[in-house]
Design an enzyme around this catalytic site. Structure first.
Site, PDB file in Angstrom:
ATOM      1  N   SER A 162       0.838  -1.207   0.000  1.00 13.74           N
ATOM      2  CA  SER A 162       0.000   0.000   0.000  1.00 13.74           C
ATOM      3  C   SER A 162       0.865   1.246   0.000  1.00 13.74           C
ATOM      4  O   SER A 162       2.017   1.219   0.479  1.00 13.74           O
ATOM      5  CB  SER A 162      -0.868   0.027   1.262  1.00 13.74           C
ATOM      6  OG  SER A 162      -1.535   1.267   1.376  1.00 13.74           O
ATOM      7  N   TYR A 175      -2.537  -0.757  11.041  1.00 17.17           N
ATOM      8  CA  TYR A 175      -2.572  -1.247   9.660  1.00 17.17           C
ATOM      9  C   TYR A 175      -1.326  -0.862   8.878  1.00 17.17           C
ATOM     10  O   TYR A 175      -0.739  -1.696   8.173  1.00 17.17           O
ATOM     11  CB  TYR A 175      -3.835  -0.677   9.003  1.00 17.17           C
ATOM     12  CG  TYR A 175      -3.962  -0.890   7.509  1.00 17.17           C
ATOM     13  CD1 TYR A 175      -4.423  -2.101   6.992  1.00 17.17           C
ATOM     14  CD2 TYR A 175      -3.669   0.142   6.597  1.00 17.17           C
ATOM     15  CE1 TYR A 175      -4.564  -2.276   5.612  1.00 17.17           C
ATOM     16  CE2 TYR A 175      -3.813  -0.027   5.235  1.00 17.17           C
ATOM     17  CZ  TYR A 175      -4.263  -1.242   4.745  1.00 17.17           C
ATOM     18  OH  TYR A 175      -4.399  -1.422   3.393  1.00 17.17           O
ATOM     19  N   LYS A 215       1.520  -3.009   6.278  1.00 13.41           N
ATOM     20  CA  LYS A 215       1.761  -2.784   4.845  1.00 13.41           C
ATOM     21  C   LYS A 215       3.239  -2.502   4.593  1.00 13.41           C
ATOM     22  O   LYS A 215       3.789  -2.891   3.562  1.00 13.41           O
ATOM     23  CB  LYS A 215       0.863  -1.649   4.351  1.00 13.41           C
ATOM     24  CG  LYS A 215      -0.618  -2.006   4.385  1.00 13.41           C
ATOM     25  CD  LYS A 215      -0.983  -2.909   3.237  1.00 13.41           C
ATOM     26  CE  LYS A 215      -1.624  -4.198   3.601  1.00 13.41           C
ATOM     27  NZ  LYS A 215      -2.003  -5.010   2.446  1.00 13.41           N
TER      28      LYS A 215
HETATM   29  N1  LIG Z   1      -8.858  -0.505  -1.064  1.00 14.18           N
HETATM   30  C1  LIG Z   1      -7.800   0.246  -0.845  1.00 14.18           C
HETATM   31  O1  LIG Z   1      -7.875   1.486  -0.833  1.00 14.18           O
HETATM   32  C2  LIG Z   1      -6.480  -0.369  -0.631  1.00 14.18           C
HETATM   33  C3  LIG Z   1      -6.311  -1.707  -0.351  1.00 14.18           C
HETATM   34  N2  LIG Z   1      -5.059  -2.218  -0.154  1.00 14.18           N
HETATM   35  C4  LIG Z   1      -4.872  -3.624   0.135  1.00 14.18           C
HETATM   36  O2  LIG Z   1      -5.459  -4.396  -0.885  1.00 14.18           O
HETATM   37  C5  LIG Z   1      -5.820  -5.661  -0.374  1.00 14.18           C
HETATM   38  C6  LIG Z   1      -7.231  -5.996  -0.813  1.00 14.18           C
HETATM   39  O3  LIG Z   1      -8.097  -5.030  -0.275  1.00 14.18           O
HETATM   40  P1  LIG Z   1      -9.511  -4.653  -0.922  1.00 14.18           P
HETATM   41  O4  LIG Z   1      -9.687  -5.307  -2.222  1.00 14.18           O
HETATM   42  O5  LIG Z   1      -9.627  -3.192  -0.817  1.00 14.18           O
HETATM   43  O6  LIG Z   1     -10.474  -5.303   0.177  1.00 14.18           O
HETATM   44  P2  LIG Z   1     -11.905  -6.023   0.085  1.00 14.18           P
HETATM   45  O7  LIG Z   1     -12.467  -5.888   1.462  1.00 14.18           O
HETATM   46  O8  LIG Z   1     -12.681  -5.543  -1.077  1.00 14.18           O
HETATM   47  O9  LIG Z   1     -11.540  -7.562  -0.186  1.00 14.18           O
HETATM   48  C7  LIG Z   1     -10.833  -8.270   0.773  1.00 14.18           C
HETATM   49  C8  LIG Z   1     -10.652  -9.694   0.303  1.00 14.18           C
HETATM   50  O10 LIG Z   1      -9.777 -10.341   1.242  1.00 14.18           O
HETATM   51  C9  LIG Z   1     -10.439 -11.472   1.789  1.00 14.18           C
HETATM   52  N3  LIG Z   1     -10.017 -11.649   3.179  1.00 14.18           N
HETATM   53  C10 LIG Z   1     -10.162 -10.796   4.227  1.00 14.18           C
HETATM   54  N4  LIG Z   1      -9.643 -11.346   5.348  1.00 14.18           N
HETATM   55  C11 LIG Z   1      -9.167 -12.556   4.984  1.00 14.18           C
HETATM   56  C12 LIG Z   1      -8.546 -13.613   5.690  1.00 14.18           C
HETATM   57  N5  LIG Z   1      -8.318 -13.546   7.001  1.00 14.18           N
HETATM   58  N6  LIG Z   1      -8.206 -14.731   5.007  1.00 14.18           N
HETATM   59  C13 LIG Z   1      -8.450 -14.839   3.681  1.00 14.18           C
HETATM   60  N7  LIG Z   1      -9.044 -13.884   2.963  1.00 14.18           N
HETATM   61  C14 LIG Z   1      -9.391 -12.756   3.607  1.00 14.18           C
HETATM   62  C15 LIG Z   1     -11.919 -11.176   1.651  1.00 14.18           C
HETATM   63  O11 LIG Z   1     -12.664 -12.394   1.681  1.00 14.18           O
HETATM   64  P3  LIG Z   1     -14.068 -12.448   2.508  1.00 14.18           P
HETATM   65  O12 LIG Z   1     -14.939 -11.373   1.929  1.00 14.18           O
HETATM   66  O13 LIG Z   1     -14.552 -13.835   2.296  1.00 14.18           O
HETATM   67  O14 LIG Z   1     -13.703 -12.123   3.936  1.00 14.18           O
HETATM   68  C16 LIG Z   1     -11.931 -10.488   0.283  1.00 14.18           C
HETATM   69  O15 LIG Z   1     -11.829 -11.462  -0.736  1.00 14.18           O
HETATM   70  C17 LIG Z   1      -5.625  -5.567   1.138  1.00 14.18           C
HETATM   71  O16 LIG Z   1      -4.410  -6.186   1.488  1.00 14.18           O
HETATM   72  C18 LIG Z   1      -5.527  -4.076   1.404  1.00 14.18           C
HETATM   73  O17 LIG Z   1      -4.733  -3.793   2.522  1.00 14.18           O
HETATM   74  C19 LIG Z   1      -3.954  -1.443  -0.242  1.00 14.18           C
HETATM   75  C20 LIG Z   1      -4.070  -0.119  -0.494  1.00 14.18           C
HETATM   76  C21 LIG Z   1      -5.327   0.516  -0.717  1.00 14.18           C
HETATM   77  C1  LIG Z   2      -8.434   1.073   3.380  1.00 18.98           C
HETATM   78  C2  LIG Z   2      -7.921   2.424   3.044  1.00 18.98           C
HETATM   79  O1  LIG Z   2      -8.864   3.175   2.368  1.00 18.98           O
HETATM   80  C3  LIG Z   2      -6.750   2.338   2.161  1.00 18.98           C
HETATM   81  O2  LIG Z   2      -5.890   1.340   2.616  1.00 18.98           O
HETATM   82  C4  LIG Z   2      -4.707   1.642   2.211  1.00 18.98           C
HETATM   83  O3  LIG Z   2      -3.770   0.889   2.310  1.00 18.98           O
HETATM   84  C5  LIG Z   2      -4.669   3.000   1.595  1.00 18.98           C
HETATM   85  O4  LIG Z   2      -3.637   3.736   2.084  1.00 18.98           O
HETATM   86  C6  LIG Z   2      -5.970   3.587   1.973  1.00 18.98           C
HETATM   87  O5  LIG Z   2      -5.846   4.288   3.183  1.00 18.98           O
END
Ligand SMILES: NC(=O)C1=CN([C@@H]2O[C@H](COP(=O)(O)OP(=O)(O)OC[C@H]3O[C@@H](n4cnc5c(N)ncnc54)[C@H](OP(=O)(O)O)[C@@H]3O)[C@@H](O)[C@H]2O)C=CC1
Ligand SMILES: C[C@H](O)[C@@H]1OC(=O)[C@H](O)[C@@H]1O
Length: 259
Positions: free
Chosen positions: A148, A161, A165
């Site tokens: 991230s 968090y 990351k």
């Molecule tokens: N969205 C953002 O702004 C940003 C996101 N990220 C990172 O991107 C990644 C994906 O996030 P995002 O797509 O936004 O999140 P979502 O909440 O849309 O999706 C999360 C996914 O992870 C799964 N998941 C959550 N916990 C677990 C677990 N313990 N074991 C296995 N699977 C798990 C969920 O499955 P289920 O629904 O079945 O729980 C779902 O498929 C994360 O690592 C996040 O930190 C990084 C920067 C920015």
């Molecule tokens: C979940 C937040 O919106 C998202 O997670 C990250 O890792 C980014 O920096 C945003 O803050």
């Protein structure tokens, strides 16, 4: 097609960023395996979407915080497809909360899922790639982790968090060193703010949402699909064969925007 006949696994592949990566990988010719934690209907719908495109996919439930979920996921893929080529560590949680009254269980769970889970999963995937051995072109596989922008900058309600990351980014740097001799490349993508379920509640606050939008030179918050191309690029040995230990910001320019 950039991943024709390759096998790509993605944790947290049922929704958001992971799902967009899984779908684009299938469009690029990969056979796909999806891990998810609990929402079976989302996982089924991701598999259905990929199969509707003519691709192959399976989904396996497993909490990445449980060390046993890692070999279970990798073994399921080997059973289904015979090998793995790319492992995308994506699953993560971000329960927004202030620092001074942060509950111990929220800190511990966030670290266990985001960082420990990444470690177990990448280790299991790497062991499988090492056991497969290098192909004639010298590559055994690649690992891409979804870190991230928060690995580089802080967040008032993300004190539990952001260190995870930064940890995931560091994990890719160290595994790039440990696995280079085995022909395995390890890289990280650093998304900015991407509209998914993880921040739906946080960004429901209109004031915060327009502040975040205003920080982005490209003028919009990200969509999950914005991450798919960069991840496929890093996965593709023909395109990124000399790229390892690298990190790629995918944030619309937010990080560099001081004033
Ligand atoms: N969205 C953002 O702004 C940003 C996101 N990220 C990172 O991107 C990644 C994906 O996030 P995002 O797509 O936004 O999140 P979502 O909440 O849309 O999706 C999360 C996914 O992870 C799964 N998941 C959550 N916990 C677990 C677990 N313990 N074991 C296995 N699977 C798990 C969920 O499955 P289920 O629904 O079945 O729980 C779902 O498929 C994360 O690592 C996040 O930190 C990084 C920067 C920015
Ligand atoms: C979940 C937040 O919106 C998202 O997670 C990250 O890792 C980014 O920096 C945003 O803050």
């Amino acid at each position: 097609m950039l991943l024709k006949d390759k096998v790509l696994l993605v944790t947290g592949g049922s929704k958001g960023i992971g799902r967009a990566i899984a779908v684009q990988a299938a469009r690029q010719g990969a056979k796909v395996g999806i891990n998810y934690a609990g929402d079976e209907s989302a996982a089924e719908s991701a598999v259905k979407e990929i199969r509707a495109l003519g691709g192959e996919a399976f989904a396996l439930r497993g909490d990445v915080a449980d060390p046993a979920s890692a070999p279970a996921f990798v073994n399921a893929a080997v059973e289904a497809y015979g090998r793995i080529d790319t492992f995308v560590n994506n699953a993560g949680i971000c329960p927004f909360h202030g620092f001074l009254d942060m509950p111990v269980d929220v800190v511990d769970r966030t670290i266990k899922v985001n960082l420990n889970g990444a470690y177990y999963m990448c280790q299991a995937a790497a062991n499988q790639m090492v056991s497969q051995g290098k192909k004639a072109n010298g590559f055994a596989g690649s690992i891409v982790a979804v870190s991230s922008i928060s690995a580089l900058v802080g967040g008032e309600f993300q004190t539990h968090y952001t260190p995870t990351k930064a940890g995931v980014l560091s994990l890719m740097q160290s595994t790039a060193i440990a696995l280079g001799k085995h022909g395995i490349r390890c890289n990280a993508v650093l998304p900015g703010t991407i509209l998914t379920d993880i921040n739906k509640d946080d960004l429901a606050d209109e004031k915060k949402r327009s502040y975040m939008e205003g920080r982005i030179p490209l003028g919009r918050l990200g969509q999950p699909e914005d991450l798919a191309g960069p991840v496929i690029f890093l996965a593709c040995e023909e395109m990124a064969g000399y790229v390892t230990g690298a990190s790629l910001l995918v944030d619309g320019g937010a990080f560099v925007n001081l004033q």
